[in-house]
Design an enzyme around this catalytic site. Structure first.
Site, PDB file in Angstrom:
ATOM      1  N   CYS A   1       0.823  -1.223   0.000  1.00  0.00           N
ATOM      2  CA  CYS A   1       0.000   0.000   0.000  1.00  0.00           C
ATOM      3  C   CYS A   1       0.855   1.271   0.000  1.00  0.00           C
ATOM      4  O   CYS A   1       0.332   2.372  -0.107  1.00  0.00           O
ATOM      5  CB  CYS A   1      -0.954  -0.004   1.181  1.00  0.00           C
ATOM      6  SG  CYS A   1      -2.021  -1.449   1.182  1.00  0.00           S
TER       7      CYS A   1
ATOM      8  N   HIS B   1      -2.977   6.943   2.946  1.00  0.00           N
ATOM      9  CA  HIS B   1      -3.530   5.709   2.376  1.00  0.00           C
ATOM     10  C   HIS B   1      -4.828   5.391   3.114  1.00  0.00           C
ATOM     11  O   HIS B   1      -4.889   5.433   4.339  1.00  0.00           O
ATOM     12  CB  HIS B   1      -2.505   4.581   2.548  1.00  0.00           C
ATOM     13  CG  HIS B   1      -3.094   3.226   2.363  1.00  0.00           C
ATOM     14  ND1 HIS B   1      -3.865   2.890   1.264  1.00  0.00           N
ATOM     15  CD2 HIS B   1      -3.055   2.103   3.141  1.00  0.00           C
ATOM     16  CE1 HIS B   1      -4.253   1.644   1.374  1.00  0.00           C
ATOM     17  NE2 HIS B   1      -3.785   1.143   2.499  1.00  0.00           N
TER      18      HIS B   1
ATOM     19  N   ASN C   1     -10.525   0.034   0.920  1.00  0.00           N
ATOM     20  CA  ASN C   1      -9.062   0.103   0.831  1.00  0.00           C
ATOM     21  C   ASN C   1      -8.638  -0.342  -0.572  1.00  0.00           C
ATOM     22  O   ASN C   1      -8.721  -1.525  -0.899  1.00  0.00           O
ATOM     23  CB  ASN C   1      -8.469  -0.825   1.906  1.00  0.00           C
ATOM     24  CG  ASN C   1      -6.950  -0.842   1.889  1.00  0.00           C
ATOM     25  OD1 ASN C   1      -6.317  -0.394   0.931  1.00  0.00           O
ATOM     26  ND2 ASN C   1      -6.363  -1.380   2.947  1.00  0.00           N
TER      27      ASN C   1
HETATM   28  N1  ACO Z   1     -17.826  -8.861  10.620  1.00  0.00           N
HETATM   29  C1  ACO Z   1     -18.157  -9.298  11.849  1.00  0.00           C
HETATM   30  N2  ACO Z   1     -17.258  -9.733  12.748  1.00  0.00           N
HETATM   31  C2  ACO Z   1     -15.955  -9.719  12.385  1.00  0.00           C
HETATM   32  C3  ACO Z   1     -15.532  -9.287  11.124  1.00  0.00           C
HETATM   33  C4  ACO Z   1     -16.531  -8.843  10.218  1.00  0.00           C
HETATM   34  N3  ACO Z   1     -16.238  -8.396   8.966  1.00  0.00           N
HETATM   35  N4  ACO Z   1     -14.199  -9.384  11.049  1.00  0.00           N
HETATM   36  C5  ACO Z   1     -13.777  -9.865  12.241  1.00  0.00           C
HETATM   37  N5  ACO Z   1     -14.844 -10.090  13.038  1.00  0.00           N
HETATM   38  C6  ACO Z   1     -14.871 -10.638  14.374  1.00  0.00           C
HETATM   39  C7  ACO Z   1     -13.714 -11.568  14.630  1.00  0.00           C
HETATM   40  O1  ACO Z   1     -14.002 -12.864  14.113  1.00  0.00           O
HETATM   41  C8  ACO Z   1     -13.643 -11.548  16.121  1.00  0.00           C
HETATM   42  O2  ACO Z   1     -14.648 -12.371  16.633  1.00  0.00           O
HETATM   43  P1  ACO Z   1     -14.340 -13.370  17.829  1.00  0.00           P
HETATM   44  O3  ACO Z   1     -13.966 -12.466  18.985  1.00  0.00           O
HETATM   45  O4  ACO Z   1     -15.629 -14.094  18.001  1.00  0.00           O
HETATM   46  O5  ACO Z   1     -13.196 -14.219  17.374  1.00  0.00           O
HETATM   47  C9  ACO Z   1     -14.028 -10.114  16.475  1.00  0.00           C
HETATM   48  O6  ACO Z   1     -14.697  -9.583  15.313  1.00  0.00           O
HETATM   49  C10 ACO Z   1     -12.839  -9.241  16.781  1.00  0.00           C
HETATM   50  O7  ACO Z   1     -11.843  -9.494  15.788  1.00  0.00           O
HETATM   51  P2  ACO Z   1     -10.565  -8.595  15.674  1.00  0.00           P
HETATM   52  O8  ACO Z   1      -9.737  -9.063  14.525  1.00  0.00           O
HETATM   53  O9  ACO Z   1      -9.940  -8.504  17.033  1.00  0.00           O
HETATM   54  O10 ACO Z   1     -11.245  -7.218  15.294  1.00  0.00           O
HETATM   55  P3  ACO Z   1     -10.671  -5.779  15.445  1.00  0.00           P
HETATM   56  O11 ACO Z   1     -11.441  -5.031  16.445  1.00  0.00           O
HETATM   57  O12 ACO Z   1      -9.171  -5.771  15.555  1.00  0.00           O
HETATM   58  O13 ACO Z   1     -11.053  -5.165  14.038  1.00  0.00           O
HETATM   59  C11 ACO Z   1      -9.960  -4.642  11.989  1.00  0.00           C
HETATM   60  C12 ACO Z   1     -10.544  -5.745  12.862  1.00  0.00           C
HETATM   61  C13 ACO Z   1     -11.086  -3.732  11.544  1.00  0.00           C
HETATM   62  C14 ACO Z   1      -9.345  -5.294  10.765  1.00  0.00           C
HETATM   63  C15 ACO Z   1      -8.926  -3.877  12.824  1.00  0.00           C
HETATM   64  O14 ACO Z   1      -7.982  -4.751  13.376  1.00  0.00           O
HETATM   65  C16 ACO Z   1      -8.217  -2.872  12.024  1.00  0.00           C
HETATM   66  O15 ACO Z   1      -8.753  -1.846  11.729  1.00  0.00           O
HETATM   67  N6  ACO Z   1      -6.951  -3.142  11.654  1.00  0.00           N
HETATM   68  C17 ACO Z   1      -6.232  -2.346  10.733  1.00  0.00           C
HETATM   69  C18 ACO Z   1      -6.008  -3.213   9.572  1.00  0.00           C
HETATM   70  C19 ACO Z   1      -6.237  -2.533   8.289  1.00  0.00           C
HETATM   71  O16 ACO Z   1      -6.691  -1.426   8.183  1.00  0.00           O
HETATM   72  N7  ACO Z   1      -5.915  -3.265   7.272  1.00  0.00           N
HETATM   73  C20 ACO Z   1      -6.100  -2.790   5.972  1.00  0.00           C
HETATM   74  C21 ACO Z   1      -5.277  -3.564   5.054  1.00  0.00           C
HETATM   75  S1  ACO Z   1      -3.619  -3.308   5.332  1.00  0.00           S
HETATM   76  C22 ACO Z   1      -3.153  -1.905   4.645  1.00  0.00           C
HETATM   77  O17 ACO Z   1      -3.830  -1.302   3.893  1.00  0.00           O
HETATM   78  C23 ACO Z   1      -1.850  -1.416   5.005  1.00  0.00           C
END
Ligand code: ACO
Length: 329
Positions: A112, A251, A281
């Site tokens: 990215c 980004h 994204n």
């Molecule tokens: N819908 C519903 N529930 C979900 C989803 C979804 N789409 N995705 C994950 N969950 C659930 C998980 O299964 C988990 O459930 P569990 O506790 O029963 O196991 C729960 O939600 C929490 O999961 P986490 O992975 O801990 O969720 P988190 O609060 O960290 O949010 C997210 C996930 C949004 C990806 C967050 O970590 C984040 O914003 N990270 C940044 C990553 C990012 O922006 N990546 C983009 C690509 S990389 C780049 O561009 C550089």
């Protein structure tokens, strides 16, 4: 001294809109979960006959038109992508012929952060006198590389492309650039199979190893540290401070990342550009798509200063400070 200045901007997103409610028909998720965790409401998904080079070609043509140039005028093409059409040849070569360019062409793969790395390569070629007109494209069809049964990743990404024409200028357009990489943690964000380390096999396909794997929380922690730090270094290299920025254009990975970064940089949230709600994204495309949105909505004026900031797999990060030198209409 010869500087590089942006003289053309172009963008392209596929027609097909996929809403969060549509995603909820594919995996167990909801509009409320996706919007509250990421800020995304909908994304665009490329049609079956559109690869990254097709998206990039459309954006490149629009940028050429905006700059008032013909394909023959361009003497270097740099394409940033993390979803190349194929392992070889480069996406840049495939895009080159689709646009009717005849110049040298190469890809930059810094996930990215690819567009900021590509901008550095392009601006350096101009400043060194090795090129006068460079087309820089960020193009990604990352939805091709995510597992649409994995709710943790598939809701995040969309497809699109954006492009800049950079030209040699007496006026400084591209100012300071800061780039960085830390290859010690590839597991935070990667596609393990399909390359020379783990070639494609029935086993890798069965195990879904050709899809994006991400540790979301680690990406979040990395991003909210890396973006402010690289922005400050690029500003210092430009003899500027955060107060000189008209727009921070990060980004577009996640609205919560953008909000945290705004707070850490003591920037008003409305100076941190966001269009993640409608595009998701789009990886290497997100920064030029964001600049295109600012430009076409009339929000950019001659003299404005932009901080273009990328971060992503690698891990990689980078920021470019750019003065907008195009005349207002
Ligand atoms: N819908 C519903 N529930 C979900 C989803 C979804 N789409 N995705 C994950 N969950 C659930 C998980 O299964 C988990 O459930 P569990 O506790 O029963 O196991 C729960 O939600 C929490 O999961 P986490 O992975 O801990 O969720 P988190 O609060 O960290 O949010 C997210 C996930 C949004 C990806 C967050 O970590 C984040 O914003 N990270 C940044 C990553 C990012 O922006 N990546 C983009 C690509 S990389 C780049 O561009 C550089």
């Amino acid at each position: 001294m010869t500087f590089a200045a942006i003289t053309g901007v172009g963008a392209y997103v596929p027609e097909r809109v996929v809403t969060n409610d549509d995603m909820a028909t594919m995996v167990e998720t909801s509009d409320e979960w996706i919007r509250s965790r990421t800020g995304i409401r909908e994304r665009r998904i490329a049609s079956a006959d559109e690869a990254s080079s097709d998206l990039g070609a459309r954006a490149a043509q629009a940028a050429l038109e905006d700059a008032g140039l013909a394909p023959n005028d361009i003497d270097l093409l740099v394409v940033g992508t993390s979803s190349p059409d194929m392992v070889m040849p480069s996406t840049a070569c495939l895009l080159q012929t689709k646009v009717g360019l005849t110049c040298p062409a190469f890809d930059v793969m810094a996930a990215c952060t690819s567009f900021v790395y590509a901008l550095q390569a392009a601006a350096s070629a101009i400043e060194a006198g090795r090129a006068r007109r460079v087309l820089v494209v960020g193009a990604d069809a990352l939805t091709r590389l995510v597992d649409f049964t994995d709710r943790r990743t598939c809701v995040l990404f969309g497809d699109g492309a954006g492009a800049f024409v950079l030209e040699a200028s007496e006026e400084a357009g591209v100012l300071g650039i800061d780039l960085g990489a830390d290859g010690s943690r590839p597991e935070v964000l990667r596609i393990p199979a399909g390359g020379s380390a783990m070639p494609a096999s029935h086993e890798t396909v069965d195990a879904g190893l050709h899809f994006v794997q991400m540790n979301g929380q680690e990406v979040f922690k990395f991003a909210v540290r890396a973006i402010p730090a690289t922005t400050k270094r690029a500003l210092a290299a430009s003899n500027m401070t955060i107060d000189d920025l008209t727009w921070l254009v990060p980004h577009q990975a996640n609205q919560r990342i953008l909000d945290t970064v705004a707070d850490r940089l003591h920037l008003a949230h409305d100076r941190v550009f966001s269009n993640i709600e409608s595009l998701g994204n789009t990886s290497a495309a997100s920064i030029p798509l964001a600049v295109s949105d600012l430009y076409t909505s009339g929000s950019l004026h001659r003299g404005d200063v932009l901080g273009l900031v990328g971060f992503g797999a690698g891990l990689t990060w980078g920021a470019a400070i750019v003065r907008w030198t195009k005349e207002d209409d």
